[in-house]
Scaffold this motif. Structure first.
Motif, PDB file in Angstrom:
ATOM      1  N   SER A   1      30.665  39.124  33.842  1.00 15.16           N
ATOM      2  CA  SER A   1      31.537  40.089  34.491  1.00 15.16           C
ATOM      3  C   SER A   1      32.097  41.048  33.450  1.00 15.16           C
ATOM      4  O   SER A   1      32.237  40.701  32.282  1.00 15.16           O
ATOM      5  CB  SER A   1      32.672  39.374  35.224  1.00 15.16           C
ATOM      6  N   TRP A   2      32.383  42.259  33.908  1.00 16.25           N
ATOM      7  CA  TRP A   2      32.943  43.299  33.047  1.00 16.25           C
ATOM      8  C   TRP A   2      34.446  43.404  33.273  1.00 16.25           C
ATOM      9  O   TRP A   2      34.924  43.265  34.388  1.00 16.25           O
ATOM     10  CB  TRP A   2      32.304  44.640  33.381  1.00 16.25           C
ATOM     11  N   PHE A   3      35.181  43.723  32.183  1.00 18.04           N
ATOM     12  CA  PHE A   3      36.630  43.878  32.243  1.00 18.04           C
ATOM     13  C   PHE A   3      37.026  45.113  31.445  1.00 18.04           C
ATOM     14  O   PHE A   3      36.324  45.515  30.514  1.00 18.04           O
ATOM     15  CB  PHE A   3      37.331  42.633  31.695  1.00 18.04           C
ATOM     16  N   GLN A   4      38.147  45.696  31.812  1.00 23.46           N
ATOM     17  CA  GLN A   4      38.655  46.882  31.128  1.00 23.46           C
ATOM     18  C   GLN A   4      38.873  46.608  29.646  1.00 23.46           C
ATOM     19  O   GLN A   4      38.590  47.439  28.802  1.00 23.46           O
ATOM     20  CB  GLN A   4      39.959  47.330  31.788  1.00 23.46           C
ATOM     21  N   SER A   5      39.372  45.400  29.340  1.00 21.46           N
ATOM     22  CA  SER A   5      39.649  45.011  27.956  1.00 21.46           C
ATOM     23  C   SER A   5      39.800  43.496  27.900  1.00 21.46           C
ATOM     24  O   SER A   5      39.853  42.830  28.941  1.00 21.46           O
ATOM     25  CB  SER A   5      40.945  45.668  27.454  1.00 21.46           C
ATOM     26  N   ALA A   6      39.894  42.964  26.682  1.00 23.59           N
ATOM     27  CA  ALA A   6      40.115  41.523  26.528  1.00 23.59           C
ATOM     28  C   ALA A   6      41.445  41.118  27.142  1.00 23.59           C
ATOM     29  O   ALA A   6      41.555  40.080  27.811  1.00 23.59           O
ATOM     30  CB  ALA A   6      40.056  41.139  25.049  1.00 23.59           C
TER      31      ALA A   6
END
Length: 143
Positions: free
Chosen positions: A16-21
């Motif tokens: 999955s992709w996320f805006q940031s950690a």
């Protein structure tokens, strides 16, 4: 954007992709990161191989299509949805009324699907009307 390899408590693995950690950490703490297969929110990061750009003129790998099923469970859900849509009538928010009318003999029997509130679904079941939840929502058009 950052991509993580994840797994749930049932050992289902997915990316999955996320805006940031920090966005991942915040969403995970709020229970908003869920397994696409079983829905579990007990999700953790798993080790993944880093992607290293060596500067060569290698073509960029294609990103997976989000509209295509990614695993056998998603493929089965898509097949179920297609079968339901092909073999039954969508009655929308009139589902409870239509199901009750068929059960009482006031409407002809046919395969239907639609939407209803939880309390209406519970009342149908308590009254012996044969209903079952579907694992998908109707497609909504935005325009």
């Amino acid at each position: 954007m950052i991509q993580y390899s994840l797994k749930c408590a049932e050992d289902h693995r997915f990316d999955s992709w996320f805006q940031s950690a920090s966005a991942f950490d915040k969403l995970q703490a709020a229970g908003m990161v869920a397994c696409a297969t079983c829905g579990s929110t007990k999700v953790e990061k798993v080790p993944m191989a880093p992607r290293v750009n060596n500067g060569a003129a290698d073509p960029k790998p294609e990103a997976p299509s989000l509209s295509e099923p990614a695993n056998p469970a998603e493929q089965a859900l898509r097949a179920l949805r297609e079968r339901v849509e092909k073999t039954s009538d969508y009655v929308g928010r009139d589902f409870a009324r239509e199901a009750r009318a068929m059960h009482s003999g006031d409407a002809p029997q046919r395969a239907i699907w639609g939407e209803t509130r939880g309390d209406e679904a519970k009342a149908l079941i308590e009254d012996g009307v044969p209903v079952a939840p579907l694992p998908f929502m109707p497609t909504r058009k935005s325009n």
